[in-house]
Design an enzyme around this catalytic site. Structure first.
Site, PDB file in Angstrom:
ATOM      1  N   ASP A  37       0.872  -1.170   0.000  1.00 43.45           N
ATOM      2  CA  ASP A  37       0.000   0.000   0.000  1.00 43.45           C
ATOM      3  C   ASP A  37       0.914   1.226   0.000  1.00 43.45           C
ATOM      4  OD1 ASP A  37      -2.180   1.660   0.079  1.00 43.45           O
ATOM      5  OD2 ASP A  37      -3.165   0.607   1.720  1.00 43.45           O
ATOM      6  N   TRP A  38       0.390   2.337  -0.472  1.00 43.38           N
ATOM      7  CA  TRP A  38       1.226   3.519  -0.690  1.00 43.38           C
ATOM      8  C   TRP A  38       1.751   4.059   0.643  1.00 43.38           C
ATOM      9  CZ3 TRP A  38       0.072   1.215  -4.721  1.00 43.38           C
ATOM     10  CH2 TRP A  38       0.367   1.676  -6.007  1.00 43.38           C
TER      11      TRP A  38
END
Length: 732
Positions: free
Chosen positions: A225-226
Site C-alpha cells: 500500500d502507498w
C-alpha cells in the site's frame, strides 16, 4: 522478457520501487507501467498533482457502484461485467494495474473504508472479488487484491497491530483472499499498512511467502500500500516485490547495501525483480488502446448494476412501486446525490444522474415538487407542506462525505437527528412516505423502519444511481438487491463493540469467528434487518429441497407466485448442531440468482465447496456428522431444510501426554483402551461405568500424563508411553 538476472544489482533493486507516485521504473528493456486507484472507477491522475487521498484532479471515468453497493447485487456475473468495463477504461486511460478489489471483512460498521469492501461474510466477499478480478484481467489489465490483511479500521491503520487467533484469521479474514487468489489468479496483491500479531504486513514472511505463495500458489507481484513500507530490506526478505510510491532511490540503495553486506540474499532481490518484469509483460502484451471508451455504454451498465444493488428493505401496504401521480421529493440528496466514498477511490465521473430529474422523467405529466428540507424551521415547514399536498412523499436520507471517508472511522452509526425529525413530521402528514437511503457504512434504522412504510437502501450507487433509484421506485426494475451485511438495532449489539478501534497500538479480535450474522444468531439478538435480506415486487416459493450425499450440491425448486417478473437470490446455509468445536448457528455455504416470469418454476442448483464446511485446525478439517442445510431468502428467512450426513476428514494427529482424558475418551479407538487401563488402577470398590461418568464430567480436561501422579505409583511413565503407542497405532 529481459534476462533479469543479468542486470546489475542496482537495476534489479530499482525494479522494486516506484519511479513516480503512480509509475514503476523503466529499467533496461523493462518499460514503466502505471498503477492507479480503483476499485469502482479509474482515478487516473496526470501531471504533478498526484496523491492517494482523492484530493487532486483526475481524468473523467465511469463511477460504477462502489463495493458497498455492488455487493448488494449478489451477482458475480454482473460484477465480472463491471470489471471488464473497468479494464477497458484502464487501458484507454493508459493504466496497466487497477488497485482493487477490496475484500477485507466488514468487522465493525464504524470502519471508515467499509464502502470499499464487500461484506461481513468471507464467501460472498470472495465470490464477488474473484469475479471482479476475472473481469478486469480479461482486458489485459492487472488487478490488485487488497488490503492484505486484517485492515479493518482506519484509526491508527499505519501502526496498530491486529491481534487475532489462527482459526479466526483463516476462517474469516484470509478466506476471501484465498478464494480470489485460487480462483481468479490476480496479477498483484497489495499488502496492508497494519501489523498482524505484532509484525508489519509488509515484513510478514509467514503471510507474504508462507501463506500467499507456498500454500495458495500466488505467482504475481506483492505490492505495498502507498507508504506502507517501514523497512524495505526486511520487506523484500519477507516477500514484498514492489514498494510504492517512489522513494527517490533511497530504499533501492538500502537494498543494494544490504546485499553487499551479506544481510540480504541477492537471489531474493532477483526474484522480486523478475516478478515485476513478468507483471510488466502481462500488462503490456495487448496492443495499446486508442485512448477512448464507450462512455454511454458504460453508463448504461452502471445504471443496470446500480438498479440491481438497490435493496427493498420494507414495503408495507405495497406503497411501491409508484404509479404516476403527484409526488413530493424531499432532501438534498435528491438534488445533490451522495454516490461514492471519500478518499483514494474518488472518481471524476463522466456524468451524473440526478435522482430528482430522473423521477420527474418517469412521473410524466404529473406534478413533482421538491423541498430540500434543511434544518431550519422554514425549510422543514416547506417540506411538510409539500408532502401533505402530494399523493406520495419520497424522502432521501443518509450520510454526507464529511461524515464517513477513508482515513477515519465513525464514532456512531446514527443518522443525523435533523433527518429523523424531518421524517417524523413528514410521515405525520403523509402516511405514504418512501425513504431512500444513501450511505457507505451501515446506519441505524430502527426509527426509520418504525416510521416509514417503505424503504429503499441504495448504499452508494455510483454515477447512474439517480436513474437506478427512479427505475426501482416506478417498477421499471423489480428490486432484487440483498443486504451484504447485517443492520443492527444499535451499535452496542455489534460483535466488536468493546474491541474497536485499537487501544495502545493493538486491536483485539475478541469476538473470534463470530462476525456479522454469525454473532447476532449465536447470541439470539434481534436485528433491524438481517444479512441477505431484500424484498421484491413479486413473491417466491421454495420447495423440493434436495441435498447430495456429502453436501456437494444443493437443489431447490423456486416458483414466482406473483404477477411480475423478478430475480430471487437463493441462499444456502449450513449448521452442525453436534459440532465438537465452537460454531455459529448457521453459515453461508453458497448462493445463486434466478430470474423468473410470473408462474414460472425452476430448479436452482448451488454447488458447495467442501472447504466451506471446514474449520481451521492447523489445516482445513471437515468434521463428520449430520449437517442441517437451510435454504431461503436471507439468513433469517429460511424456507426449506434438510439433513445430510457428511463424512469427516481423517484425523491423524497422534495423542501425547498432553492430550486430555476427555479427548481420549471421545475417540472410538482410544476410549476402550483407556477405560481398560483405568479399570486396572481403580480404587477397590470402584466401577468402570461410574468412573467413566466421573471422568467425563470432572476430569475431562486433565492431561493424561498427570495420571501418573494421581495413580499413587500404580502408573509409570513407561506404561503411559506404551498405552499411547498402542492407541496411536490403532488409529493410524
Amino acid at each position: 522478457m529481459a534476462d533479469i538476472s543479468a542486470l546489475p544489482l542496482q537495476q534489479r533493486a530499482a525494479l522494486g520501487s516506484g519511479a513516480t507516485f503512480w509509475t514503476t521504473k523503466a529499467v533496461d528493456g523493462v518499460p514503466s507501467i502505471v498503477l492507479t486507484d480503483g476499485p469502482h472507477g479509474v482515478r487516473r491522475q496526470s501531471g504533478s498533482a498526484t496523491d492517494h487521498l482523492g484530493v487532486g484532479a483526475s481524468e473523467p471515468a465511469t463511477c460504477f457502484p462502489p463495493a458497498v453497493g455492488l455487493a448488494q447485487t449478489w451477482d458475480p456475473a454482473l460484477v465480472e461485467r463491471v470489471g471488464a468495463a473497468l479494464g477497458d477504461e484502464s487501458r484507454s486511460l493508459g493504466v496497466q494495474v487497477l488497485l482493487g478489489p477490496g475484500v477485507n471483512i466488514k468487522r465493525d460498521p464504524r470502519c471508515g473504508r467499509n464502502f470499499e469492501y464487500y461484506s461481513e461474510d468471507p464467501l460472498l466477499a470472495g465470490a464477488l472479488g474473484a469475479a471482479w478480478v476475472r473481469g478486469v484481467q480479461s482486458r489485459g489489465v492487472g488487478a490488485s487484491v487488497k488490503h492484505f490483511a486484517l485492515n479493518n479500521a482506519e484509526y491508527d491503520r499505519m501502526r496498530a497491530s491486529s491481534d487475532v487467533d489462527d482459526r479466526t484469521l483463516r476462517e474469516i479474514y484470509l478466506r476471501a483472499f484465498e478464494q480470489v487468489v485460487r480462483e481468479a489468479q490476480p496479477w498483484t496483491v497489495m499488502c496492508s499498512y497494519n501489523r498482524i500479531n505484532g509484525i508489519y504486513a509488509t515484513e510478514n514472511a509467514w503471510l507474504l511467502t508462507g501463506v500467499l505463495r507456498d500454500e495458495w500458489g500466488f505467482d504475481g507481484v506483492v505490492v505495498s500500500d502507498w507508504g506502507a513500507v517501514r523497512d524495505r530490506v526486511a520487506a523484500v526478505a519477507a516477500g514484498l516485490d514492489l514498494e510504492m510510491p517512489t522513494t527517490g532511490g533511497v530504499t533501492d540503495a538500502d537494498v543494494v547495501a544490504a546485499v553487499q553486506a551479506g544481510a540480504l540474499d541477492e537471489a531474493v532481490v532477483t526474484q522480486a525483480a523478475q516478478r515485476v518484469a513478468q507483471l510488466v509483460q502481462r500488462t503490456t502484451e495487448k496492443p495499446s488502446s486508442d485512448g477512448s471508451f464507450d462512455a454511454e455504454a458504460h453508463h448504461r451498465l452502471a445504471r443496470e448494476a446500480a438498479a440491481a444493488a438497490v435493496v427493498l428493505l420494507k414495503n408495507d401496504g405495497d406503497v411501491l412501486p409508484l404509479a404516476p401521480s403527484r409526488l413530493a421529493v424531499i432532501g438534498p440528496f435528491a438534488q445533490t446525490p451522495r454516490y461514492q466514498g471519500g478518499g483514494s477511490s474518488h472518481v471524476n465521473a463522466t456524468r451524473l444522474d440526478i435522482p430528482l430529474d430522473e423521477i420527474r422523467r418517469l412521473a410524466g405529466p404529473h406534478e413533482v415538487t421538491f423541498a430540500a428540507g434543511g434544518p431550519g424551521p422554514d425549510a422543514v415547514a416547506a417540506a411538510v407542506a409539500a408532502a401533505a399536498a402530494a399523493d406520495t412523499a419520497v424522502l432521501f436520507l443518509g450520510l454526507t462525505a464529511e461524515e464517513e471517508s477513508e482515513g477515519f472511522d465513525r464514532a456512531h452509526i446514527d443518522l443525523p437527528d435533523e433527518q429523523l425529525r424531518l421524517l417524523r413530521e413528514v410521515v405525520a402528514v403523509q402516511p405514504r412516505t418512501v425513504v431512500v437511503l444513501a450511505h457507505g457504512g451501515v446506519v441505524r434504522l430502527d426509527a426509520v423502519a418504525e416510521l416509514a412504510p417503505a424503504i429503499l437502501d441504495g448504499a452508494l450507487l455510483g454515477q447512474a444511481g439517480g436513474g437506478a433509484v427512479a427505475d426501482v421506485l416506478f417498477g421499471v426494475v423489480n428490486p432484487s438487491g440483498r443486504l451484504a451485511e447485517t443492520v443492527p438495532l444499535r451499535l452496542q449489539d455489534t460483535p466488536s463493540y468493546l474491541n474497536f478501534p485499537s487501544e495502545r497500538g493493538h486491536t483485539l479480535y475478541g469476538e473470534r469467528i463470530f462476525v456479522g450474522y454469525r454473532w447476532y444468531d449465536a447470541r439470539g439478538l434481534d436485528v433491524a434487518f438481517p444479512f441477505g435480506h431484500g424484498l421484491s415486487y413479486t413473491h417466491f416459493e421454495y420447495s423440493q429441497l434436495q441435498v447430495d450425499d456429502g453436501l456437494a450440491k444443493v437443489r431447490v425448486s423456486v416458483t414466482n407466485t406473483g404477477e411480475r417478473a423478478g430475480r430471487e437470490v437463493v441462499q444456502a446455509y449450513a449448521a452442525l448442531p453436534a459440532s465438537e468445536v465452537s460454531r455459529p448457528p448457521r453459515w453461508l455455504i453458497g448462493f445463486a440468482g434466478v430470474t423468473l416470469a410470473p408462474g414460472e418454476c425452476q430448479v436452482v442448483e448451488i454447488r458447495v465447496r467442501r472447504t466451506d464446511l471446514a474449520y481451521w485446525n492447523d489445516g482445513w478439517l471437515v468434521e463428520g456428522g449430520d449437517y442441517r442445510v437451510s435454504v431461503g431468502a436471507s439468513s433469517r428467512n429460511l424456507r426449506v431444510e434438510a439433513t445430510v450426513h457428511v463424512e469427516g476428514d481423517a484425523v491423524t494427529t497422534p495423542f501425547t501426554g498432553e492430550s486430555t482424558l476427555g479427548e481420549l475418551l471421545a475417540d472410538p479407538f482410544a476410549a476402550p483402551v483407556v477405560m481398560a487401563a483405568v479399570a486396572e488402577v481403580m480404587p477397590a470398590g470402584g466401577s468402570a461405568p461410574g468412573l467413566r461418568v466421573d471422568l467425563l464430567r470432572m476430569a475431562a480436561s486433565i492431561p493424561i500424563e498427570r495420571m501418573i501422579g494421581f495413580s499413587g505409583g500404580k502408573v509409570s511413565r513407561a506404561q503411559l508411553d506404551q498405552l499411547l503407542a498402542t492407541i496411536n497405532s490403532q488409529r493410524s
